[in-house]
Design an enzyme around this catalytic site. Sequence first.
Site, PDB file in Angstrom:
ATOM      1  N   ASP A 193      19.105  32.858  23.553  1.00  0.00           N
ATOM      2  CA  ASP A 193      17.845  33.477  23.969  1.00  0.00           C
ATOM      3  C   ASP A 193      17.043  32.436  24.732  1.00  0.00           C
ATOM      4  O   ASP A 193      17.539  31.325  24.989  1.00  0.00           O
ATOM      5  CB  ASP A 193      17.069  34.029  22.750  1.00  0.00           C
ATOM      6  CG  ASP A 193      16.297  35.298  23.112  1.00  0.00           C
ATOM      7  OD1 ASP A 193      15.468  35.229  24.036  1.00  0.00           O
ATOM      8  OD2 ASP A 193      16.541  36.346  22.490  1.00  0.00           O
ATOM      9  N   HIS A 268      16.184  36.748  28.804  1.00  0.00           N
ATOM     10  CA  HIS A 268      16.338  36.010  27.542  1.00  0.00           C
ATOM     11  C   HIS A 268      17.344  34.880  27.746  1.00  0.00           C
ATOM     12  O   HIS A 268      18.202  34.633  26.890  1.00  0.00           O
ATOM     13  CB  HIS A 268      16.782  36.941  26.409  1.00  0.00           C
ATOM     14  CG  HIS A 268      15.684  37.863  25.938  1.00  0.00           C
ATOM     15  ND1 HIS A 268      14.653  37.437  25.148  1.00  0.00           N
ATOM     16  CD2 HIS A 268      15.459  39.181  26.170  1.00  0.00           C
ATOM     17  CE1 HIS A 268      13.841  38.461  24.894  1.00  0.00           C
ATOM     18  NE2 HIS A 268      14.302  39.529  25.508  1.00  0.00           N
ATOM     19  N   ASP A 332      18.029  43.421  27.665  1.00  0.00           N
ATOM     20  CA  ASP A 332      16.659  43.878  27.391  1.00  0.00           C
ATOM     21  C   ASP A 332      15.600  43.035  28.099  1.00  0.00           C
ATOM     22  O   ASP A 332      15.826  41.861  28.408  1.00  0.00           O
ATOM     23  CB  ASP A 332      16.386  43.850  25.877  1.00  0.00           C
ATOM     24  CG  ASP A 332      16.593  42.467  25.277  1.00  0.00           C
ATOM     25  OD1 ASP A 332      17.622  41.843  25.596  1.00  0.00           O
ATOM     26  OD2 ASP A 332      15.735  42.000  24.508  1.00  0.00           O
ATOM     27  N   GLU A 333      14.471  43.671  28.313  1.00  0.00           N
ATOM     28  CA  GLU A 333      13.201  43.017  28.652  1.00  0.00           C
ATOM     29  C   GLU A 333      13.273  42.084  29.868  1.00  0.00           C
ATOM     30  O   GLU A 333      12.610  41.054  29.899  1.00  0.00           O
ATOM     31  CB  GLU A 333      12.669  42.253  27.429  1.00  0.00           C
ATOM     32  CG  GLU A 333      12.421  43.177  26.256  1.00  0.00           C
ATOM     33  CD  GLU A 333      11.871  42.492  25.012  1.00  0.00           C
ATOM     34  OE1 GLU A 333      11.041  43.111  24.343  1.00  0.00           O
ATOM     35  OE2 GLU A 333      12.270  41.333  24.713  1.00  0.00           O
ATOM     36  N   TYR A 424      13.756  47.214  11.967  1.00  0.00           N
ATOM     37  CA  TYR A 424      13.356  45.850  12.310  1.00  0.00           C
ATOM     38  C   TYR A 424      12.908  45.122  11.052  1.00  0.00           C
ATOM     39  O   TYR A 424      11.796  45.303  10.578  1.00  0.00           O
ATOM     40  CB  TYR A 424      12.278  45.879  13.414  1.00  0.00           C
ATOM     41  CG  TYR A 424      12.944  45.847  14.772  1.00  0.00           C
ATOM     42  CD1 TYR A 424      14.048  46.656  15.007  1.00  0.00           C
ATOM     43  CD2 TYR A 424      12.535  44.981  15.777  1.00  0.00           C
ATOM     44  CE1 TYR A 424      14.716  46.619  16.218  1.00  0.00           C
ATOM     45  CE2 TYR A 424      13.200  44.942  16.992  1.00  0.00           C
ATOM     46  CZ  TYR A 424      14.293  45.764  17.203  1.00  0.00           C
ATOM     47  OH  TYR A 424      14.958  45.710  18.392  1.00  0.00           O
ATOM     48  N   ASP A 426      12.265  42.132  10.769  1.00  0.00           N
ATOM     49  CA  ASP A 426      11.297  41.055  11.005  1.00  0.00           C
ATOM     50  C   ASP A 426       9.875  41.587  10.789  1.00  0.00           C
ATOM     51  O   ASP A 426       8.927  40.814  10.753  1.00  0.00           O
ATOM     52  CB  ASP A 426      11.438  40.438  12.404  1.00  0.00           C
ATOM     53  CG  ASP A 426      11.344  41.440  13.539  1.00  0.00           C
ATOM     54  OD1 ASP A 426      11.559  42.656  13.312  1.00  0.00           O
ATOM     55  OD2 ASP A 426      11.049  41.017  14.680  1.00  0.00           O
ATOM     56  N   THR A 475      13.973  36.223  14.680  1.00  0.00           N
ATOM     57  CA  THR A 475      13.506  35.109  13.859  1.00  0.00           C
ATOM     58  C   THR A 475      12.359  34.308  14.476  1.00  0.00           C
ATOM     59  O   THR A 475      12.205  33.134  14.170  1.00  0.00           O
ATOM     60  CB  THR A 475      14.681  34.171  13.516  1.00  0.00           C
ATOM     61  OG1 THR A 475      15.295  33.760  14.743  1.00  0.00           O
ATOM     62  CG2 THR A 475      15.708  34.875  12.652  1.00  0.00           C
ATOM     63  N   GLU A 476      11.562  34.940  15.325  1.00  0.00           N
ATOM     64  CA  GLU A 476      10.393  34.214  15.830  1.00  0.00           C
ATOM     65  C   GLU A 476       9.577  33.625  14.675  1.00  0.00           C
ATOM     66  O   GLU A 476       9.065  32.508  14.760  1.00  0.00           O
ATOM     67  CB  GLU A 476       9.480  35.156  16.626  1.00  0.00           C
ATOM     68  CG  GLU A 476      10.015  35.569  17.977  1.00  0.00           C
ATOM     69  CD  GLU A 476      10.750  36.900  17.934  1.00  0.00           C
ATOM     70  OE1 GLU A 476      11.310  37.231  16.868  1.00  0.00           O
ATOM     71  OE2 GLU A 476      10.776  37.596  18.970  1.00  0.00           O
TER      72      GLU A 476
END
Length: 769
Positions: A193, A268, A332-333, A424, A426, A475-476
């Site tokens: 990432d 990412h 993604d993103e 999710y 997280d 895991t931010e």
Amino acid sequence: MKIRFFSLLLVISVFAGKLFAGPLDLVPLPASIQKGEGEFEFSPQTAFFGEPGLTSLMEYGGRMVASKLGFVPGIVPAGAIPGSAMIRLQLSAPFDGQLGTEGYLLKIMPREILIRANLPAGVFYGLQTLGQMLDGAEGGKLPAVTITDHPRFSYRGMHIDVARHFMPIESLYRFVDYLAMHKMNVLHWHLVDDQGWRLEIKKYPKLTEVGAWRVDREELHWNSRPLIRPGEKTTYGGFYTQEEVKALVQYARERYVTIIPEIEMPAHAMAALAAYPELSCTGIYQGVAPGGVWPITHIFCAGKEETFGFLEDVLTETMALFPSTFIHVGGDEADKTEWKKCPLCQKRIKEEGLKEEHELQSYFITRVEKFLSAHGRKLLGWDEILEGGLAPEASVMSWRGEEGGIAAAKMGHTVVMTPGSHCYFDYYQGDPSLEPLAIGGLTTLKKVYSFEPVPAVLTEKEGKMILGAQGNHWTEYISTPEHLEYMAFPRLAALAEVVWSPKESRNWDDFSRRMNSQYLRYEKAGIRYARSAFQVWSHPRLLPETKTLEVAFTTEVSNPEIRYTLDGTDPTVSSPLYTAPVAIDRSVVAKAAVFVDGKSVTAPLSRQFYLHKAVACPVTLKYPNSLKYDGSGEYTLVDGVKGSANFNDGNWKGFYKDDMVATIDLGKAVGIQSVETHAIQDVGSWIFMPKEVVVEVSADGQNFRKLGSVTHKIPVTAAEKLTHDFLVKKSAKKVRYVRVTARNLGICPPGHAGAGKGAHLFVSEIVVD
Ligand code: TNX
């Protein structure tokens, strides 16, 4: 934050032997359980017996029994005649259609235990069920029973992000064991990432020499970490060697867990681009991101042939390490800002006859898909790969709700469901004020359990495209394996039942009762699971006629002993036992906790209820609140309850771009001392503190005079979610009407992701004293 988390872990083992209800409290629930007569008793003479092809499973079963009962059962040598009290492992011939490829029959009889399956995977799951039963077997005795079992879905996954925070390889071995224990069969390994590249690639050594390490800004909030500055050293990170990966893949394989690697593209990818900046459009070194990056503009250049050469090389080495059919390529993103400015990307768009940058992303993914297909693999990607056209053979992982999954299934593509709302892990699993810092949201055990992977809008045929579901661990905000375990369990147990057990048998009350046994299994296995399901939630109900409240307390455990206080002290084992909603007729601090064996399991819930002068009084709004953010309806601003730091907790009214101008009619002229307005800031959700709060009062509703106004010093860049009281303290007599104006910031400030676009303002309570 760390300190708070570890104090949560210190909660002592409260269940040992106490709440365990019985060996048949299995999780996930088998398809069919039929009780028989008598029991089987384990003894040191108990031995495994089976065909030679099952020797490694007999050895595995032997270690499992040894870990539960303290003795290692022998293995009857091939050709020898088994004695009594055997555990017989058997492959069925012919193929038993009901059991399928992963199902099993487990028959416990007084003189023998039989596990029969079509394939070794089924035998393995039969052993897992036996292991769960042994956790509850008193004196090594198991009741006679016939269990026929098979999974509902073929894809039962857990995703672990080791890029945002590196997790040591040993911890991944443990997670593989935990997955097997829950009959899960996929570990989706998010290996790269913006914040780290974790996989050794021999052809590109800088990927791990440079890309695996970042400047250490762990002391700062994830979203407030500046990029690396010249001269700074990169000391934080880690990576896995190819040897380590091979060994883990093999270990997982022996436990019927497939590891699917994820190599993110086109976005990412800042860790890869830190190592090889020439693969971006700008070629400029930005370093490995030490924290959050948004929007993600620094991505692989889609115009350069070198990008594809590099990715094909990386995927070639990846495929050699991972035998999984699926290879995940992210997708993604990707913000297309750099692509829009890049001459090579624009040239590619022209040459390929593409409409715009979304089609360029589709070109990118399709090209990579062709490469994977040519090597006998299948591409899996996040649902953004639908934008601009889905690659012909791709499978979709639906994370932004169910929509991507629905669209892909309708087009005949296979899908893995992992919507943020339910999958999710997280997100918070309990009251954020009692939990270690998390990314946001609220996905409790019960919510996970309520998840249905096959969207109702699909036809039966389309529904078959749903392969299963997965729980995601980004895991931010999770930096250690202990914390990861805490986030994963017990929620993974709920997901395991969703993806394994028959849909018809889904029953929350029964599941939460069986969880008491599962918690004990966790303690025996040393799994550091969360006790969040034991937290108490309060549900205040305003009674407008009497201007009082009635508060109900609930938890997500079966048969809880809830004790509470109303005087602000922590409840003890001799505090009142909760049996029915509690009447509140004055301002109080209510606290409540679940007790097991005389001890409270978690820190108590603490909620303040304010029976102030404006409670249940009519409120008129000059500008209506957003339809979506109506709190609990008409009395939200005067219901005696202040909202928490979660703007979605049902206590907040939201105003989009508009100010909140609320006029409260107190019903008669009274004297007041203060007016306090409770607001929230959550910049990630474009919610900002009001610029100013002005309080005016009136005796007739026509002529208002200013009582006071108040501002604040909270920066619009604060990454944390904050609540704040805007207090105007000044007495006034003969006040019948109070008008509060909270000024909306109007538009998101410069530097914010929504700069220039509409801002939200949220208010929960206006306390008039
Ligand atoms: C979105 S889910 C992401 C991740 C973040 C996650 C945080 C997905 C495909 N992308 O990069 O870690 O949200 O919840």
